[in-house]
Design an enzyme around this catalytic site. Sequence first.
Site, PDB file in Angstrom:
ATOM      1  N   TYR A  36       0.825  -1.216   0.000  1.00  0.00           N
ATOM      2  CA  TYR A  36       0.000   0.000   0.000  1.00  0.00           C
ATOM      3  C   TYR A  36       0.859   1.266   0.000  1.00  0.00           C
ATOM      4  CZ  TYR A  36      -4.031  -2.982   1.172  1.00  0.00           C
ATOM      5  OH  TYR A  36      -5.006  -3.933   1.163  1.00  0.00           O
TER       6      TYR A  36
ATOM      7  N   LYS B 161       3.836 -15.332   2.032  1.00  0.00           N
ATOM      8  CA  LYS B 161       3.741 -16.045   0.755  1.00  0.00           C
ATOM      9  C   LYS B 161       5.182 -16.298   0.319  1.00  0.00           C
ATOM     10  CE  LYS B 161       1.215 -17.600  -2.718  1.00  0.00           C
ATOM     11  NZ  LYS B 161       0.384 -18.804  -2.597  1.00  0.00           N
TER      12      LYS B 161
ATOM     13  N   ASP C 106      -2.729 -18.139   1.490  1.00  0.00           N
ATOM     14  CA  ASP C 106      -3.897 -18.803   0.893  1.00  0.00           C
ATOM     15  C   ASP C 106      -4.441 -19.883   1.823  1.00  0.00           C
ATOM     16  OD1 ASP C 106      -1.388 -19.794   0.346  1.00  0.00           O
ATOM     17  OD2 ASP C 106      -1.822 -20.468  -1.677  1.00  0.00           O
TER      18      ASP C 106
ATOM     19  N   ASP D 235      -4.968  -6.896   6.049  1.00  0.00           N
ATOM     20  CA  ASP D 235      -6.202  -6.167   5.736  1.00  0.00           C
ATOM     21  C   ASP D 235      -7.289  -7.161   5.330  1.00  0.00           C
ATOM     22  OD1 ASP D 235      -7.979  -4.202   5.036  1.00  0.00           O
ATOM     23  OD2 ASP D 235      -6.903  -3.539   3.249  1.00  0.00           O
TER      24      ASP D 235
ATOM     25  N   ASP E  82     -10.458  -8.810   7.866  1.00  0.00           N
ATOM     26  CA  ASP E  82     -11.863  -8.608   7.492  1.00  0.00           C
ATOM     27  C   ASP E  82     -12.584  -9.946   7.361  1.00  0.00           C
ATOM     28  OD1 ASP E  82     -11.829  -5.862   7.451  1.00  0.00           O
ATOM     29  OD2 ASP E  82     -12.825  -5.725   5.499  1.00  0.00           O
TER      30      ASP E  82
END
Length: 355
Positions: A141, A188, A220, A244, A248
């Site tokens: 980000y 990852k 994943d 993030d 959620d």
Amino acid sequence: MKATIAVLPGDGIGPEVTSQAVAVLEKVAGLSGHSFSFNEAMMGGIAIDMMGDSAPPETIRTCEQSDAILLGAVGGPKWSDPTASVRPEQGLLRVRKHFDLFANLRPVKSYPALAHHAPLRPDLLEGVDMLFVRELTGGIYFGPRQEQGDGDSAYDTELYSVPEVSRVAHVAFRAAQGRRKKLASVDKANVMASMRLWRRSVMQVHEDYQDVELEHVLVDACAMYLMTRPASFDVLLAGNMFGDILSDEASVLAGSLGMLPSASLGSGTFGLYEPIHGSAPDIAGQGKANPTATILSAALLLRYSLGLEAEARMVERAVEVALESGARTADIVRRGESYISTTEFTQTVLGALSA
Ligand code: NAD
């Protein structure tokens, strides 16, 4: 102890829920012999209307003179024009940046009384009690990006340095030490170089916390485990984007957005505490807002900024007792059941605190 808390009610239901959290903090102060003073300041849409800036210098100064910030929520339809040069969220990002709040903590707990509200089977929800620690000021980000190319291509860059990963890893390991001493670091590393650096840095920090059990989980697989075995997690550590998305995903386990608190911390004890929900303009001013997320954010403030662990637990227990006694705001009743108002719910929590 004496503490000064900056209160930024913000927009929509923000003022309705922060006032309830302040009432709880005042009660805690009275019961435990502490002295808390509250300095209110403007933030978000209301600050744009009154002062032309979503986080005016006066607000920043009030925060600087405080031990912690309690925030409601910012934004709403009135200020949602994407072409506007001043927007409510800018103020929030500026405050996070100004205080270098690089670690975002989101506890997610399932409440047996609300199991029917979550989309998972109640047996999978049993014992769910996890803490997300998300890196908040780095990663993709904030990495180099091409925002305006020829229109045919664009890129964002996932970029992390060892110090950036290490400092948030320390926060996560310390949190795990105060809990069930298990940390799942999400990455990852099988595909991304930045994530191999992430894993290496976390392993290095682990050397200082040998009492904490560390596992590395690929993002994943983690998305799947959060649905298939959520109760197995204690603390989860993730970078900005993975954290993030996953936090959620996990938030649905609690049954309502109105239940979930958060803390944003820097390297000291100063922090920003806010519910994860927004300003909920659809229910603002109707007494329907669930104040739990903000009350639990105040509990995090007691824990992380003021070091008052026993008082934090007292508040968390009082919320559980209120729910067990059947107190429900509109967002957590079954269809057709009756509910109580925001202030009535808080009164039940205050009653549980006194008891
Ligand atoms: P929202 O979280 O405000 O609301 C989503 C839904 O959840 C709504 O139906 C709302 O009524 C309900 N809800 C949220 N909090 C609740 C509570 N405490 N009790 C009961 N019900 C609750 O998200 P949105 O509608 O997408 O956004 C509304 C505004 O809030 C937008 O302007 C958005 O930009 C802003 N926002 C601000 C923050 C923040 O201040 N950190 C975060 C998210 C959204």
